[in-house]
Write a protein that holds these residues in place. Structure first.
Motif, PDB file in Angstrom:
ATOM      1  N   ASP A  47     131.587 -38.576 -57.438  1.00  0.00           N
ATOM      2  CA  ASP A  47     131.091 -37.968 -58.763  1.00  0.00           C
ATOM      3  C   ASP A  47     131.671 -38.810 -59.771  1.00  0.00           C
ATOM      4  OD1 ASP A  47     131.861 -36.239 -61.509  1.00  0.00           O
ATOM      5  OD2 ASP A  47     130.331 -35.126 -60.257  1.00  0.00           O
ATOM      6  N   ASN A  49     132.398 -38.389 -62.879  1.00  0.00           N
ATOM      7  CA  ASN A  49     133.450 -38.074 -63.591  1.00  0.00           C
ATOM      8  C   ASN A  49     134.797 -38.168 -62.960  1.00  0.00           C
ATOM      9  OD1 ASN A  49     132.160 -37.162 -66.250  1.00  0.00           O
ATOM     10  ND2 ASN A  49     131.138 -35.573 -65.076  1.00  0.00           N
ATOM     11  N   ARG A  50     134.840 -37.900 -61.670  1.00  0.00           N
ATOM     12  CA  ARG A  50     135.925 -37.844 -60.920  1.00  0.00           C
ATOM     13  C   ARG A  50     136.481 -39.472 -60.907  1.00  0.00           C
ATOM     14  NH1 ARG A  50     133.728 -33.189 -58.339  1.00  0.00           N
ATOM     15  NH2 ARG A  50     132.883 -34.407 -56.719  1.00  0.00           N
ATOM     16  N   PRO A  71     140.084 -34.554 -71.380  1.00  0.00           N
ATOM     17  CA  PRO A  71     138.985 -33.945 -72.129  1.00  0.00           C
ATOM     18  C   PRO A  71     138.015 -34.911 -72.961  1.00  0.00           C
ATOM     19  CG  PRO A  71     140.499 -32.115 -71.901  1.00  0.00           C
ATOM     20  CD  PRO A  71     141.196 -33.585 -71.554  1.00  0.00           C
ATOM     21  N   LEU A  76     134.337 -34.027 -71.726  1.00  0.00           N
ATOM     22  CA  LEU A  76     133.979 -32.831 -71.128  1.00  0.00           C
ATOM     23  C   LEU A  76     135.091 -31.571 -71.563  1.00  0.00           C
ATOM     24  CD1 LEU A  76     134.203 -34.327 -67.388  1.00  0.00           C
ATOM     25  CD2 LEU A  76     132.028 -33.482 -68.532  1.00  0.00           C
ATOM     26  N   LYS A  77     134.675 -30.432 -71.343  1.00  0.00           N
ATOM     27  CA  LYS A  77     135.585 -29.305 -71.645  1.00  0.00           C
ATOM     28  C   LYS A  77     136.561 -29.118 -70.811  1.00  0.00           C
ATOM     29  CE  LYS A  77     132.639 -27.598 -74.936  1.00  0.00           C
ATOM     30  NZ  LYS A  77     133.138 -27.666 -76.353  1.00  0.00           N
ATOM     31  N   GLN A  78     137.719 -28.532 -70.963  1.00  0.00           N
ATOM     32  CA  GLN A  78     138.923 -28.339 -70.352  1.00  0.00           C
ATOM     33  C   GLN A  78     138.603 -27.764 -68.730  1.00  0.00           C
ATOM     34  OE1 GLN A  78     142.177 -29.607 -70.794  1.00  0.00           O
ATOM     35  NE2 GLN A  78     142.439 -28.956 -68.909  1.00  0.00           N
ATOM     36  N   PRO A  79     138.029 -26.805 -68.912  1.00  0.00           N
ATOM     37  CA  PRO A  79     137.709 -26.088 -67.567  1.00  0.00           C
ATOM     38  C   PRO A  79     136.999 -27.040 -66.527  1.00  0.00           C
ATOM     39  CG  PRO A  79     136.989 -24.489 -69.042  1.00  0.00           C
ATOM     40  CD  PRO A  79     137.471 -25.884 -69.870  1.00  0.00           C
ATOM     41  N   THR A  80     136.054 -28.025 -67.065  1.00  0.00           N
ATOM     42  CA  THR A  80     135.361 -29.017 -66.325  1.00  0.00           C
ATOM     43  C   THR A  80     136.209 -29.963 -65.573  1.00  0.00           C
ATOM     44  OG1 THR A  80     133.418 -28.283 -67.420  1.00  0.00           O
ATOM     45  CG2 THR A  80     133.159 -30.501 -66.116  1.00  0.00           C
ATOM     46  N   SER A  82     139.507 -29.460 -65.551  1.00  0.00           N
ATOM     47  CA  SER A  82     140.397 -28.934 -64.245  1.00  0.00           C
ATOM     48  C   SER A  82     139.670 -28.713 -62.899  1.00  0.00           C
ATOM     49  CB  SER A  82     140.773 -27.587 -64.823  1.00  0.00           C
ATOM     50  OG  SER A  82     141.875 -27.894 -66.004  1.00  0.00           O
ATOM     51  N   HIS A  83     138.224 -28.467 -63.023  1.00  0.00           N
ATOM     52  CA  HIS A  83     137.596 -28.507 -61.760  1.00  0.00           C
ATOM     53  C   HIS A  83     137.706 -29.811 -60.985  1.00  0.00           C
ATOM     54  CE1 HIS A  83     134.294 -27.809 -58.959  1.00  0.00           C
ATOM     55  NE2 HIS A  83     133.808 -28.986 -59.258  1.00  0.00           N
ATOM     56  N   HIS A  84     137.405 -30.836 -61.670  1.00  0.00           N
ATOM     57  CA  HIS A  84     137.391 -31.978 -61.019  1.00  0.00           C
ATOM     58  C   HIS A  84     138.644 -32.587 -60.720  1.00  0.00           C
ATOM     59  CE1 HIS A  84     133.174 -33.204 -61.878  1.00  0.00           C
ATOM     60  NE2 HIS A  84     133.566 -32.859 -63.279  1.00  0.00           N
TER      61      HIS A  84
END
Length: 124
Positions: A47, A49-50, A71, A76-80, A82-84
């Motif tokens: 990915d 972003n990762r 972020p 990106l938003k914080q939840p996104t 954190s997911h990555h």
């Protein structure tokens, strides 16, 4: 039946009995379990972003990056984010250390080197 027909039939039988390809054996061949683990790690890196997160963490002079610093440069938003980060941690590429309300991330020593070494194997 002519002598040529008999010899031809015998030759065909010999060819069919001889394996045309020999499976590669040796230390450089990935075993199934190792291939599964590597696939999960490469999938984590697949990915954009990762990859950017990994780049930011690796470039940090302090050798660790607070989740709060990611972020904005990523857009990106914080939840996104954190997911990555969770995917990279689960793949064994990043290490997570919780301090108070913040989490700090650093590269797992040797993680990237072990991935790159699987891509470049010496020929014998």
């Amino acid at each position: 039946m002519s002598a040529n027909a008999v010899n031809s039939t015998e030759l065909e039988a010999d060819i069919l009995d001889t394996p045309c390809c020999v499976a590669t054996q040796g230390d450089n061949v990935l075993q199934a379990e190792e291939a599964e683990q590597l696939a999960a790690r490469f999938k984590a890196l697949s990915d954009p972003n990762r990859l950017r997160i990994l780049s930011i963490v690796a470039a940090n002079d302090s050798e660790e990056t607070c989740v709060c610093d990611l972020p904005e440069p990523l857009g990106l938003k914080q939840p996104t984010v954190s997911h990555h980060l969770k995917i990279l941690v689960d793949a064994g590429i990043l290490h997570r250390e919780k301090r108070g309300v913040w989490a700090y991330f650093s590269l797992v020593p040797g993680a990237l080197e072990s991935l790159s070494s699987t891509l470049v194997t010496p020929k014998k």
